[in-house]
Design a protein around this motif. Structure first.
Motif, PDB file in Angstrom:
ATOM      1  N   SER A  33      -5.348 118.304  65.161  1.00 39.97           N
ATOM      2  CA  SER A  33      -5.680 118.792  63.826  1.00 39.97           C
ATOM      3  C   SER A  33      -4.741 119.947  63.491  1.00 39.97           C
ATOM      4  O   SER A  33      -4.322 120.685  64.389  1.00 39.97           O
ATOM      5  N   SER A  34      -4.439 120.130  62.223  1.00 40.46           N
ATOM      6  CA  SER A  34      -3.567 121.248  61.844  1.00 40.46           C
ATOM      7  C   SER A  34      -4.192 122.588  62.234  1.00 40.46           C
ATOM      8  O   SER A  34      -3.487 123.559  62.479  1.00 40.46           O
ATOM      9  N   ARG A  59      -1.968 117.794  52.225  1.00 36.58           N
ATOM     10  CA  ARG A  59      -2.178 118.884  51.256  1.00 36.58           C
ATOM     11  C   ARG A  59      -2.507 120.192  51.961  1.00 36.58           C
ATOM     12  O   ARG A  59      -2.016 121.259  51.590  1.00 36.58           O
ATOM     13  N   GLU A  60      -3.333 120.119  52.998  1.00 42.72           N
ATOM     14  CA  GLU A  60      -3.702 121.311  53.768  1.00 42.72           C
ATOM     15  C   GLU A  60      -2.462 121.967  54.388  1.00 42.72           C
ATOM     16  O   GLU A  60      -2.304 123.182  54.344  1.00 42.72           O
ATOM     17  N   LEU A  61      -1.586 121.153  54.941  1.00 40.53           N
ATOM     18  CA  LEU A  61      -0.364 121.688  55.547  1.00 40.53           C
ATOM     19  C   LEU A  61       0.567 122.287  54.504  1.00 40.53           C
ATOM     20  O   LEU A  61       1.150 123.361  54.714  1.00 40.53           O
ATOM     21  N   VAL A  62       0.709 121.617  53.361  1.00 45.25           N
ATOM     22  CA  VAL A  62       1.565 122.120  52.285  1.00 45.25           C
ATOM     23  C   VAL A  62       1.030 123.448  51.767  1.00 45.25           C
ATOM     24  O   VAL A  62       1.765 124.437  51.635  1.00 45.25           O
ATOM     25  N   ASP A  69       8.100 121.508  55.263  1.00 49.67           N
ATOM     26  CA  ASP A  69       8.001 120.163  54.703  1.00 49.67           C
ATOM     27  C   ASP A  69       6.988 119.355  55.501  1.00 49.67           C
ATOM     28  O   ASP A  69       6.771 119.638  56.681  1.00 49.67           O
ATOM     29  N   VAL A  70       6.403 118.352  54.858  1.00 54.17           N
ATOM     30  CA  VAL A  70       5.442 117.465  55.521  1.00 54.17           C
ATOM     31  C   VAL A  70       5.887 116.023  55.285  1.00 54.17           C
ATOM     32  O   VAL A  70       6.180 115.640  54.159  1.00 54.17           O
ATOM     33  N   ARG A  87       1.223 111.862  45.872  1.00 54.53           N
ATOM     34  CA  ARG A  87       0.156 112.689  45.294  1.00 54.53           C
ATOM     35  C   ARG A  87      -0.240 113.851  46.211  1.00 54.53           C
ATOM     36  O   ARG A  87      -0.672 114.896  45.739  1.00 54.53           O
ATOM     37  N   ALA A  88      -0.089 113.650  47.514  1.00 60.05           N
ATOM     38  CA  ALA A  88      -0.443 114.692  48.481  1.00 60.05           C
ATOM     39  C   ALA A  88       0.696 115.699  48.664  1.00 60.05           C
ATOM     40  O   ALA A  88       0.583 116.620  49.449  1.00 60.05           O
ATOM     41  N   ARG A  89       1.797 115.509  47.931  1.00 56.87           N
ATOM     42  CA  ARG A  89       2.967 116.396  47.948  1.00 56.87           C
ATOM     43  C   ARG A  89       3.749 116.334  49.256  1.00 56.87           C
ATOM     44  O   ARG A  89       4.330 117.331  49.696  1.00 56.87           O
TER      45      ARG A  89
END
Length: 126
Positions: A33-34, A59-62, A69-70, A87-89
């Protein structure tokens, strides 16, 4: 030194071949998990597919700024997954996350885009 890469692999689904290729090229930290990450700043976070939670992990990581970057990995080519990644960037989406060459190529492209973007920003300031 190799670039720091965070691998978020909740179910341990990353193929052995892809992990071996990543370890040759990157300073790799693998977490479920992040939230388990060491807190270091990573150049790239790589997220394996884990169902409907994959976009929210991206999204959480961004949003956390944990990685510059993800990149999301897919199980197989899917337009739905590609749209979800956008959509999640995510910086990129690799449809076949079991292909070491495709994964490494994507990561290299993301790194190159970051360098080019930084160079362009510097040139605009000067």
């Amino acid at each position: 030194m190799d670039a720091k890469l965070l691998l978020v692999d909740p179910f341990g689904t990353l193929s052995v071949r892809v992990e071996a290729a990543l370890r040759r090229k990157f300073d790799l930290e693998r977490v479920a998990s992040s939230r388990d990450a060491s807190g270091a700043r990573y150049e790239i976070a790589l997220v394996t597919p884990h169902g409907e939670h994959t976009p929210s992990t991206c999204r959480e990581l961004v949003e956390s700024g944990l990685a510059n970057d993800v990149v999301l990995l897919g199980k197989e080519p899917s337009l739905r997954d590609a749209i979800s990644a956008i959509r999640a960037r995510a910086s990129d989406f690799v449809p076949d996350g079991h292909d070491p060459e495709a994964v490494l190529s994507s990561l290299e492209a993301v790194r190159e885009r970051r360098v080019l973007s930084a160079t362009l920003s510097r040139l605009r300031r000067d």
